[in-house]
Design an enzyme around this catalytic site. Sequence first.
Site, short mmCIF file in Angstrom:
data_model
loop_
_atom_site.label_atom_id
_atom_site.label_comp_id
_atom_site.label_asym_id
_atom_site.label_seq_id
_atom_site.Cartn_x
_atom_site.Cartn_y
_atom_site.Cartn_z
N HIS A 43 -45.04 3.17 10.00
CA HIS A 43 -45.78 4.37 10.36
C HIS A 43 -47.00 4.48 9.48
CE1 HIS A 43 -46.71 8.56 11.22
NE2 HIS A 43 -46.00 8.39 12.32
N ASP A 80 -39.70 6.71 17.21
CA ASP A 80 -39.69 6.12 18.54
C ASP A 80 -38.65 5.03 18.72
OD1 ASP A 80 -41.44 7.72 19.81
OD2 ASP A 80 -43.18 6.69 19.00
N1 ACO Z 1 -43.57 -5.24 12.05
C1 ACO Z 1 -43.97 -6.15 11.14
N2 ACO Z 1 -44.89 -5.93 10.18
C2 ACO Z 1 -45.45 -4.72 10.15
C3 ACO Z 1 -45.09 -3.70 11.07
C4 ACO Z 1 -44.11 -4.00 12.03
N3 ACO Z 1 -43.73 -3.06 12.91
N4 ACO Z 1 -45.80 -2.59 10.80
C5 ACO Z 1 -46.60 -2.86 9.75
N5 ACO Z 1 -46.37 -4.16 9.36
C6 ACO Z 1 -47.00 -4.81 8.21
C7 ACO Z 1 -48.44 -5.17 8.51
O1 ACO Z 1 -48.53 -6.50 9.04
C8 ACO Z 1 -49.09 -5.04 7.16
O2 ACO Z 1 -48.77 -6.18 6.42
P1 ACO Z 1 -49.82 -6.71 5.28
O3 ACO Z 1 -49.90 -5.62 4.27
O4 ACO Z 1 -49.16 -7.96 4.77
O5 ACO Z 1 -51.10 -6.95 5.99
C9 ACO Z 1 -48.35 -3.86 6.51
O6 ACO Z 1 -47.06 -3.84 7.16
C10 ACO Z 1 -49.04 -2.53 6.72
O7 ACO Z 1 -49.28 -2.36 8.10
P2 ACO Z 1 -50.56 -1.67 8.73
O8 ACO Z 1 -50.79 -2.19 10.11
O9 ACO Z 1 -51.69 -1.74 7.77
O10 ACO Z 1 -50.08 -0.18 8.84
P3 ACO Z 1 -50.77 0.92 9.68
O11 ACO Z 1 -50.51 2.17 8.95
O12 ACO Z 1 -52.18 0.58 10.02
O13 ACO Z 1 -49.97 0.86 11.07
C11 ACO Z 1 -48.33 1.19 12.71
C12 ACO Z 1 -48.90 1.65 11.38
C13 ACO Z 1 -49.45 1.03 13.78
C14 ACO Z 1 -47.36 2.25 13.23
C15 ACO Z 1 -47.61 -0.17 12.51
O14 ACO Z 1 -46.58 -0.01 11.56
C16 ACO Z 1 -47.04 -0.75 13.81
O15 ACO Z 1 -47.77 -1.43 14.53
N6 ACO Z 1 -45.73 -0.49 14.12
C17 ACO Z 1 -45.14 -0.89 15.33
C18 ACO Z 1 -45.55 0.03 16.46
C19 ACO Z 1 -44.88 1.37 16.40
O16 ACO Z 1 -43.66 1.48 16.23
N7 ACO Z 1 -45.69 2.44 16.57
C20 ACO Z 1 -45.18 3.82 16.60
C21 ACO Z 1 -45.75 4.63 15.53
S1 ACO Z 1 -44.94 6.18 15.46
C22 ACO Z 1 -45.69 7.17 16.59
O17 ACO Z 1 -46.72 6.92 17.13
C23 ACO Z 1 -44.94 8.38 16.93
#
Ligand code: ACO
Length: 426
Positions: free
Chosen positions: A307, A365
């Site tokens: 998140h 979610d």
């Molecule tokens: N699976 C694997 N790796 C992940 C995931 C994941 N679900 N989420 C984040 N990471 C990793 C990233 O690759 C990144 O790694 P790094 O630091 O080595 O580059 C690190 O964790 C940080 O991730 P960011 O993308 O920078 O985090 P951000 O805050 O931008 O994104 C997000 C958050 C979009 C929710 C992301 O975690 C994601 O894509 N999750 C899956 C989709 C999801 O479940 N979305 C629902 C959100 S909740 C809502 O809308 C109600």
Amino acid sequence: MQRTVTITDSATGKTVELPVREGTAGPPVVDIANLYRELGMFTYDPGFLSTASCASQIAFIDGDEGILLYRGYPIEQLAEKSNFLEVACLLLYGELPTAGQLRQFEERIRHHTMIHESLRDFFKGFYHDAHPMATMVGVVGSLSAFYHDSLDIHNPEHRETAALRMIAKMPTIAAASYKHSIGEPQIYPKNDLSYAGNLLHMMFSVPSEDYEVDPVAEKALDLIFMMHADHEQNASTSTVRLAGSSQANPFACIASGIAALWGPAHGGANEAVLNMLSEIGTADNIPKYIARAKDKQDPFRLMGFGHRVYKNYDPRARIIRQACHDLLAKLGAANDPFFELALALEEFALKDDYFIEKKLYPNVDFYSGLIYKALGIPTNMFTVMFAIARTVGWVAQWMEMMAEPRQRIGRPRQLYVGKAQRDYPA
Ligand code: ACO
């Protein structure tokens, strides 16, 4: 004494002192509104990682502590003691309603549940297998063509009526989108049912048979709706605010919020979770998919994990995780291979070093998708469910913005990295 932050441009030595504004809770903000005038510079923050786009009184999140407050009330207490329409009232008006106020609010919502007969015909224009979110974007946007005569956005009473109309009509439009996608006739709302009960009725009843709303499903939906009602300045809410800042029609603004919500990085995640679980198939494939999620060369991410704000734990996830486990036990579905797979993935990821180090926990979610599936709600309707609930937050935030005396159009700046000015070839 006014707290300030001083910025010095190392190139010119010019210094500017920026005022710091304190909120009721959360980090203070540096007010940079005068930065360009003072220093001739913009700030650069793609993804708004450190930027507060507005001041708001509606919801508060502390991502490190895993706290979510609606108008000051912790989400856990609301989940235990309140219900969706009471929460809607709280978010819109700022205080918990008295019993009389709540009854009046419920009546006003009931009054607006029907949609114009001409709007009902719009659904026929969509291709039979249109995604219900695509239909939602179109039909909700079309509401702007129905109420423009009676809507002066500068009149607070008109704004309130538009907000209540939107909340009341969302389940009717959502159910009609679903009915269209499966080729069944649209069902009229039944106003003696609860908000969630009415939605289930409009989705699952058919004219040829009696339908009784399952109270377990109704209660579970009401809880999920409360969890999703608002989440401060997330992507879809910011979209609604930005569209609304140009003084656009509110129904069109909500349609833009629905579009923003649809993406898998936001509200589309609950649908993506189910699709991912189907792809994983069996528990012995979990390590393979976890390895893919960690591989930076692979775009695959574990849907329903992580998140932007909650870097500790999503408090909504904690509440509906419990509700999900209870519901699966109640429905006798915990031994269903699909749910076993989901719970095995949850356990695996929670113990994995990569997910622990990056603080990637299951988000709301992950569990809402499982609950919807257990309730027999089709996968392509998951994000629509989210949209119904979040409509409350969208309209509350829109009303708050529109009531601001110095409301201005939202207009971000940019760092231009394209070609410098050049002449067209002679
Ligand atoms: N699976 C694997 N790796 C992940 C995931 C994941 N679900 N989420 C984040 N990471 C990793 C990233 O690759 C990144 O790694 P790094 O630091 O080595 O580059 C690190 O964790 C940080 O991730 P960011 O993308 O920078 O985090 P951000 O805050 O931008 O994104 C997000 C958050 C979009 C929710 C992301 O975690 C994601 O894509 N999750 C899956 C989709 C999801 O479940 N979305 C629902 C959100 S909740 C809502 O809308 C109600």
